[in-house]
Scaffold this motif. Sequence first.
Motif, mmCIF file in Angstrom:
data_model
loop_
_atom_site.group_PDB
_atom_site.id
_atom_site.type_symbol
_atom_site.label_atom_id
_atom_site.label_comp_id
_atom_site.label_asym_id
_atom_site.label_seq_id
_atom_site.Cartn_x
_atom_site.Cartn_y
_atom_site.Cartn_z
ATOM 1 N N LEU B 102 41.882 37.872 22.414
ATOM 2 C CA LEU B 102 40.628 39.134 23.453
ATOM 3 C C LEU B 102 40.305 39.917 23.997
ATOM 4 O O LEU B 102 39.710 39.998 22.998
ATOM 5 C CB LEU B 102 40.118 36.831 24.058
ATOM 6 C CG LEU B 102 38.996 36.848 24.469
ATOM 7 C CD1 LEU B 102 38.338 36.603 23.289
ATOM 8 C CD2 LEU B 102 38.053 35.638 25.426
ATOM 9 N N PRO B 103 41.603 40.628 24.275
ATOM 10 C CA PRO B 103 40.347 41.850 24.758
ATOM 11 C C PRO B 103 40.854 42.466 23.745
ATOM 12 O O PRO B 103 40.137 43.425 23.506
ATOM 13 C CB PRO B 103 41.550 41.988 26.053
ATOM 14 C CG PRO B 103 42.051 40.646 26.870
ATOM 15 C CD PRO B 103 42.066 40.225 26.001
ATOM 16 N N ASP B 105 40.533 42.016 20.416
ATOM 17 C CA ASP B 105 39.242 41.390 20.101
ATOM 18 C C ASP B 105 37.693 42.057 20.213
ATOM 19 O O ASP B 105 37.781 43.169 19.624
ATOM 20 C CB ASP B 105 39.486 39.853 19.492
ATOM 21 C CG ASP B 105 39.842 39.428 19.100
ATOM 22 O OD1 ASP B 105 40.975 40.067 17.939
ATOM 23 O OD2 ASP B 105 40.111 37.935 19.258
ATOM 24 N N ILE B 106 37.927 42.115 21.041
ATOM 25 C CA ILE B 106 36.480 43.138 21.923
ATOM 26 C C ILE B 106 36.652 43.993 22.039
ATOM 27 O O ILE B 106 35.982 44.432 22.021
ATOM 28 C CB ILE B 106 36.872 42.165 23.505
ATOM 29 C CG1 ILE B 106 35.900 40.771 23.894
ATOM 30 C CG2 ILE B 106 35.647 43.099 24.199
ATOM 31 C CD1 ILE B 106 35.994 40.177 24.776
ATOM 32 N N GLY B 108 38.525 45.679 19.129
ATOM 33 C CA GLY B 108 37.854 45.957 18.158
ATOM 34 C C GLY B 108 39.018 46.854 16.966
ATOM 35 O O GLY B 108 39.105 47.401 16.823
ATOM 36 N N PHE B 109 40.651 46.281 17.529
ATOM 37 C CA PHE B 109 41.468 46.143 17.251
ATOM 38 C C PHE B 109 42.042 45.734 16.197
ATOM 39 O O PHE B 109 41.624 44.700 15.682
ATOM 40 C CB PHE B 109 42.802 46.453 18.965
ATOM 41 C CG PHE B 109 42.597 46.999 19.940
ATOM 42 C CD1 PHE B 109 43.874 47.486 19.668
ATOM 43 C CD2 PHE B 109 41.879 46.638 20.996
ATOM 44 C CE1 PHE B 109 43.945 48.749 21.332
ATOM 45 C CE2 PHE B 109 42.003 47.197 22.188
ATOM 46 C CZ PHE B 109 43.096 48.068 22.418
ATOM 47 N N GLU B 110 42.756 46.893 15.275
ATOM 48 C CA GLU B 110 43.271 46.143 14.037
ATOM 49 C C GLU B 110 43.775 45.332 14.666
ATOM 50 O O GLU B 110 44.878 45.302 15.466
ATOM 51 C CB GLU B 110 44.085 47.536 12.938
ATOM 52 C CG GLU B 110 44.359 47.571 11.849
ATOM 53 C CD GLU B 110 45.188 46.330 11.885
ATOM 54 O OE1 GLU B 110 45.064 46.078 10.948
ATOM 55 O OE2 GLU B 110 46.175 47.142 12.234
ATOM 56 N N ARG B 111 43.984 44.324 13.578
ATOM 57 C CA ARG B 111 44.284 43.312 13.770
ATOM 58 C C ARG B 111 45.734 43.162 13.968
ATOM 59 O O ARG B 111 46.988 42.054 14.725
ATOM 60 C CB ARG B 111 43.984 42.583 11.982
ATOM 61 C CG ARG B 111 44.673 40.920 12.276
ATOM 62 C CD ARG B 111 44.344 39.461 13.091
ATOM 63 N NE ARG B 111 43.460 39.867 13.045
ATOM 64 C CZ ARG B 111 42.646 38.753 14.422
ATOM 65 N NH1 ARG B 111 43.306 38.319 15.407
ATOM 66 N NH2 ARG B 111 40.929 38.506 14.118
ATOM 67 N N ALA B 114 46.733 44.759 16.921
ATOM 68 C CA ALA B 114 46.230 43.469 17.889
ATOM 69 C C ALA B 114 47.641 42.271 18.643
ATOM 70 O O ALA B 114 47.472 42.484 19.764
ATOM 71 C CB ALA B 114 45.875 42.985 17.796
#
Lengths: 301, 223
Positions: B102-103, B105-106, B108-111, B114
């Motif tokens: 979740l953090p 995603d918030i 905006g990290f590359e998948r 992440a």
Amino acid sequence: MNGWLLAHARAIDDAWRRLRAQPLSAALSVLVIGIALSLPLALSQVLAQAQGFAARFTSNPQVSVFLAPTAQPGQRQAVEEKLLAHAAAKRVHFIGRDAALQDLSRSAGLRDVLEVLETNPLPDAFVVDVAGGAKAVEQLRRDAAGWPGVEHVQSDTQWAQRLEALLGVMRTVVLVVATMLASGLVAITFNTIRLQILGRRAEIEVAQLIGATDGFVRRPFLYFGLLQGLLGAIVAWALVAVMATAIGQELAILNRLYGSAIRFGLPSAGMVLGVSTLCALLGALGAALSVQDYLRRGRAK
Amino acid sequence: MLNLSHASKRYPGGIEALHDVSLTIERGQLVLVEGDSGAGKSTLLKLLSAIELPSAGAVVIDGQNTRALGTRALALLRRQFGVIFQDHKLLFDRNAFENVMLPLDIGGFERREAQRRARAALDKVGLLHKEKALPVALSGGEQQRLCIARAIVHRPSVIVADEPTGNLDQTQAERVLDMLDSFNALGVTMVISTHDRMARERLDGQRVCLQSGALIEPALAAR
């Protein structure tokens, strides 16, 4: 992929997953939107056809000058000369009573009825293409009505003008209905998103606590509303196409019988694209209002 | 640097949870906030992590006065923190891995990055083998460790932990405290509220004591 695009791609993915996660409820919402939108869209199609029909007459005004059955050849000659010399007449075309009867029996499928008549009830007539607008038509009508041998002068555009006036009223009705149903789309989306927010409140609150911006919270819901509106529009167009097919078959029979060319046509690609985009945007608007309401209430607390 | 200057917090209804607190916390410091239940520890942590705004006075985080910031700037400021909530605040419809994501995603990290970070954080707290488990299937200690994994996954400069050992048995509590201590050893600023004696004994840091919303320990009072 840059951060901005990544955020939007994730929001679209999230919205699509949410839509698929509740297939029945999503399908019902989309169906309700589709049915509601199909009504003004179908009406607007009918209106477009009727407008084209009326425009053909009003853009080429004509006056029919009917001669009295007792009119002498000399009087007919004089009327023709006066018409040709008249400032409002662009083209003068004579239709003899026999030719008129033949035309009528051919075009309206009234052969059986006309055959039982012992005499031809139709008069000789001049059809005049008028140069100018309603004033020229009226001037010619008034002038010709007083000439010897003329029994009746009829402006062929009058009914078309009446039809156009009626279509004006219908246009307003369609506009009002469309506006009401567009507001309905916004309201449906507002409520759908409100329920979704309630179901995801814990997630939103946690996300906000650890740094989610309003945009992060809002984005998936906006795309959900957008998708719902777009799918609703697609359903609406599909319903219009079904209506067009069904009505088209009946119209074909009617056209064959009366020699007419009335059609319930399919909308242009531009119209489909435009209306679909508008519906998608209205869906997004409903979602935006709903999320904004939630965020505003959250801040007020 | 975190700085509270005569900060007070009054909640709707008139309850003053914090009264005229002044405090400075330097980068890399470990601060233990002590006090009985209702002393204002949680409120202090919320002010320090920009979750709440002071009713009076100022909270300045890395030179930014939280009261002067807009909604978006505040949200971005919160991303500098890793927060370990007293009640965990886990998402019960998402598995352990998704909770930790979740953090990221918030942020905006590359998948792929992440996912790598989320697994590393789960590994760090010993929960990698339970990445697919829903929080409801985890024990209290595991839920606490999952909450820690979510707090550290984006490598925050400050970790704020509210009663991190509350409701844990001794073994679990020791494990969590060792973990927090190790983060501080890596240079992460730690602010930990606790009324657990073992935590106070095990963690070596500055102590701040609150009573009825007021600071009574002078060691870290405004300089």
